[in-house]
Design a protein around this motif. Structure first.
Motif, mmCIF file in Angstrom:
data_model
loop_
_atom_site.group_PDB
_atom_site.id
_atom_site.type_symbol
_atom_site.label_atom_id
_atom_site.label_comp_id
_atom_site.label_asym_id
_atom_site.label_seq_id
_atom_site.Cartn_x
_atom_site.Cartn_y
_atom_site.Cartn_z
ATOM 1 N N THR A 199 10.500 -19.333 47.021
ATOM 2 C CA THR A 199 10.309 -20.098 48.242
ATOM 3 C C THR A 199 10.156 -19.151 49.433
ATOM 4 O O THR A 199 11.012 -18.302 49.676
ATOM 5 N N GLU A 200 9.046 -19.274 50.139
ATOM 6 C CA GLU A 200 8.774 -18.429 51.306
ATOM 7 C C GLU A 200 9.210 -19.118 52.594
ATOM 8 O O GLU A 200 9.727 -18.476 53.500
ATOM 9 N N PHE A 201 8.966 -20.400 52.688
ATOM 10 C CA PHE A 201 9.457 -21.163 53.837
ATOM 11 C C PHE A 201 9.548 -22.631 53.443
ATOM 12 O O PHE A 201 8.894 -23.086 52.509
ATOM 13 N N ASN A 202 10.401 -23.351 54.161
ATOM 14 C CA ASN A 202 10.624 -24.762 53.859
ATOM 15 C C ASN A 202 9.531 -25.619 54.481
ATOM 16 O O ASN A 202 9.108 -25.379 55.609
ATOM 17 N N LEU A 203 9.091 -26.606 53.726
ATOM 18 C CA LEU A 203 8.101 -27.554 54.220
ATOM 19 C C LEU A 203 8.801 -28.803 54.758
ATOM 20 O O LEU A 203 9.899 -29.144 54.309
ATOM 21 N N PRO A 204 8.182 -29.487 55.716
ATOM 22 C CA PRO A 204 8.720 -30.801 56.113
ATOM 23 C C PRO A 204 8.694 -31.746 54.912
ATOM 24 O O PRO A 204 7.956 -31.530 53.951
ATOM 25 N N HIS A 236 -3.616 -24.140 50.781
ATOM 26 C CA HIS A 236 -3.124 -22.777 50.975
ATOM 27 C C HIS A 236 -1.697 -22.783 51.511
ATOM 28 O O HIS A 236 -0.858 -21.980 51.056
ATOM 29 N N VAL A 237 -1.390 -23.664 52.458
ATOM 30 C CA VAL A 237 -0.042 -23.759 53.011
ATOM 31 C C VAL A 237 0.960 -24.077 51.910
ATOM 32 O O VAL A 237 2.032 -23.457 51.822
ATOM 33 N N LEU A 238 0.625 -25.036 51.067
ATOM 34 C CA LEU A 238 1.518 -25.409 49.970
ATOM 35 C C LEU A 238 1.721 -24.230 49.016
ATOM 36 O O LEU A 238 2.842 -23.943 48.592
ATOM 37 N N TYR A 239 0.653 -23.511 48.718
ATOM 38 C CA TYR A 239 0.740 -22.399 47.764
ATOM 39 C C TYR A 239 1.633 -21.275 48.302
ATOM 40 O O TYR A 239 2.548 -20.815 47.623
ATOM 41 N N VAL A 240 1.376 -20.835 49.541
ATOM 42 C CA VAL A 240 2.127 -19.691 50.075
ATOM 43 C C VAL A 240 3.560 -20.064 50.447
ATOM 44 O O VAL A 240 4.403 -19.179 50.618
ATOM 45 N N SER A 241 3.852 -21.363 50.561
ATOM 46 C CA SER A 241 5.223 -21.772 50.855
ATOM 47 C C SER A 241 6.148 -21.508 49.668
ATOM 48 O O SER A 241 7.360 -21.374 49.850
ATOM 49 N N GLY A 242 5.561 -21.442 48.467
ATOM 50 C CA GLY A 242 6.358 -21.244 47.268
ATOM 51 C C GLY A 242 6.947 -22.528 46.725
ATOM 52 O O GLY A 242 7.715 -22.503 45.756
ATOM 53 N N GLN A 243 6.620 -23.675 47.334
ATOM 54 C CA GLN A 243 7.139 -24.959 46.881
ATOM 55 C C GLN A 243 6.307 -25.488 45.712
ATOM 56 O O GLN A 243 5.158 -25.091 45.505
ATOM 57 N N SER A 244 6.911 -26.389 44.972
ATOM 58 C CA SER A 244 6.215 -26.968 43.822
ATOM 59 C C SER A 244 5.104 -27.904 44.280
ATOM 60 O O SER A 244 5.126 -28.430 45.405
ATOM 61 N N ASN A 245 4.160 -28.124 43.411
ATOM 62 C CA ASN A 245 2.974 -28.922 43.726
ATOM 63 C C ASN A 245 3.262 -30.407 43.470
ATOM 64 O O ASN A 245 2.810 -30.999 42.491
ATOM 65 N N THR A 246 4.023 -31.007 44.380
ATOM 66 C CA THR A 246 4.363 -32.424 44.265
ATOM 67 C C THR A 246 3.726 -33.182 45.418
ATOM 68 O O THR A 246 3.290 -32.592 46.419
ATOM 69 N N SER A 247 3.690 -34.492 45.296
ATOM 70 C CA SER A 247 3.084 -35.303 46.359
ATOM 71 C C SER A 247 3.861 -35.159 47.667
ATOM 72 O O SER A 247 3.272 -35.123 48.757
ATOM 73 N N GLY A 248 5.198 -35.071 47.556
ATOM 74 C CA GLY A 248 6.003 -34.916 48.768
ATOM 75 C C GLY A 248 5.727 -33.595 49.470
ATOM 76 O O GLY A 248 5.624 -33.551 50.710
ATOM 77 N N ALA A 265 2.957 -30.019 53.509
ATOM 78 C CA ALA A 265 1.963 -28.996 53.838
ATOM 79 C C ALA A 265 0.972 -29.531 54.861
ATOM 80 O O ALA A 265 0.575 -28.824 55.799
ATOM 81 N N ARG A 266 0.577 -30.777 54.670
ATOM 82 C CA ARG A 266 -0.332 -31.396 55.630
ATOM 83 C C ARG A 266 0.320 -31.517 56.993
ATOM 84 O O ARG A 266 -0.330 -31.340 58.036
ATOM 85 N N CYS A 267 1.637 -31.768 57.010
ATOM 86 C CA CYS A 267 2.367 -31.859 58.273
ATOM 87 C C CYS A 267 2.355 -30.511 58.990
ATOM 88 O O CYS A 267 2.196 -30.458 60.217
ATOM 89 N N VAL A 268 2.499 -29.416 58.244
ATOM 90 C CA VAL A 268 2.451 -28.081 58.852
ATOM 91 C C VAL A 268 1.086 -27.848 59.494
ATOM 92 O O VAL A 268 0.987 -27.292 60.597
ATOM 93 N N VAL A 269 0.022 -28.277 58.824
ATOM 94 C CA VAL A 269 -1.320 -28.170 59.403
ATOM 95 C C VAL A 269 -1.382 -28.920 60.727
ATOM 96 O O VAL A 269 -1.898 -28.411 61.729
ATOM 97 N N ASP A 270 -0.835 -30.139 60.737
ATOM 98 C CA ASP A 270 -0.846 -30.944 61.965
ATOM 99 C C ASP A 270 -0.021 -30.284 63.073
ATOM 100 O O ASP A 270 -0.388 -30.374 64.255
ATOM 101 N N VAL A 271 1.060 -29.624 62.708
ATOM 102 C CA VAL A 271 1.878 -28.928 63.706
ATOM 103 C C VAL A 271 1.084 -27.798 64.350
ATOM 104 O O VAL A 271 1.093 -27.617 65.577
ATOM 105 N N LEU A 272 0.367 -27.023 63.531
ATOM 106 C CA LEU A 272 -0.425 -25.903 64.064
ATOM 107 C C LEU A 272 -1.563 -26.401 64.952
ATOM 108 O O LEU A 272 -1.924 -25.750 65.939
ATOM 109 N N VAL A 273 -2.107 -27.560 64.608
ATOM 110 C CA VAL A 273 -3.153 -28.150 65.447
ATOM 111 C C VAL A 273 -2.540 -28.692 66.741
ATOM 112 O O VAL A 273 -3.111 -28.529 67.831
#
Length: 251
Positions: free
Chosen positions: A3-8, A120-132, A137-145
């Motif tokens: 895990t590199e960083f926590n996702l919302p 890419h955000v989901l991959y580099v976060s180190g989190q598993s590939n789940t719907s949640g 990851a999409r929320c992180v994109v929205d935060v950066l925007v």
């Protein structure tokens, strides 16, 4: 991958709602009290707490408190102050090196589609590939925007260009600094005002002493229209009068 960083754990809309709740709640608020305040189940709030802590918006143990930055952001969101919210989101992102570093990838690639960047955000976060986690990851994109670190151009996300602002012109009045030079109105740049076509001499008077350290000094430029004549005596009398009355006036 570790895990590199926590996702919302929620969409961007829910994360904003949680932030507004923390901003208006008393310190050390429990999940139960926050749940009643924002109208979201406490498990939804809980799964966003690690990310909000990572970006410096909340802090604490079992009970959390909004940081000063979190309170500012939550209040800006609650009052729909978009520009302030943008600045606070940007500040929050930049408190976490790994989240802020996501922008570098977009810069290197010269832009990415929202889908590819979210993946890419989901991959580099180190989190598993789940719907949640995909939602996070999409929320992180929205935060950066929302922070205007990324903007959409021609169907791609690109790094936002910093606005270019001309620096202000500073004049040190205490040292008698002069204002920037301006071209004369006739546009020829030589100060010509002579009907005969020759350059008219510019006479600069001595600066008037300042009465206070912040009072600007004044310089006066005089342009002369010289008569067309070959009589040198005319010019001698003219310059003599200038010296006597302007340059070296008698007491």
């Amino acid at each position: 991958m570790a895990t590199e960083f926590n996702l919302p754990g929620s969409s961007f809309e829910e994360v904003q709602k949680i932030l507004k709740g923390y901003a208006s709640a008393p310190d050390q608020a429990s999940l139960d009290s926050l749940s009643k305040l924002v109208g979201l189940h406490k498990t939804i709030i809980s799964r966003n707490n690690k990310f909000l802590t990572d970006v410096g918006l909340i802090s604490g143990g079992m009970k959390k408190t909004a940081t000063d930055l979190g309170k500012k952001l939550g209040r800006a969101l609650d009052h729909k102050q978009a520009e302030d919210a943008q600045n606070y989101w940007k500040e929050a992102v930049q408190t976490n090196e790994k989240v802020a570093g996501l922008v570098t990838t977009v810069r290197i690639k010269g832009g990415m589609s929202e889908k590819d960047f979210s993946t890419h955000v989901l991959y580099v976060s180190g989190q598993s590939n789940t719907s949640g986690n995909k939602t996070g990851a999409r929320c992180v994109v929205d935060v950066l925007v929302a922070a205007k670190l990324l903007v959409e151009e021609n169907g791609k996300l690109v790094v936002s260009a910093a606005p270019t602002i001309d620096p202000p012109v500073e004049v040190d009045l205490s040292s008698g600094g002069a204002a920037p030079k301006r071209e004369p109105a006739n546009g020829n740049g030589n100060g010509t005002g002579n009907s005969a076509g020759g350059p008219a001499p510019a006479v600069t008077l001595p600066p008037i002493p300042a009465t206070a350290s912040l009072t600007p000094q004044i310089a006066i430029n005089i342009q002369l229209h010289l008569p067309e004549t070959e009589n040198a005596e005319v010019y001698e009398k003219l310059f003599k009068a200038l010296r006597e009355h302007l340059l070296s006036p008698k007491e």
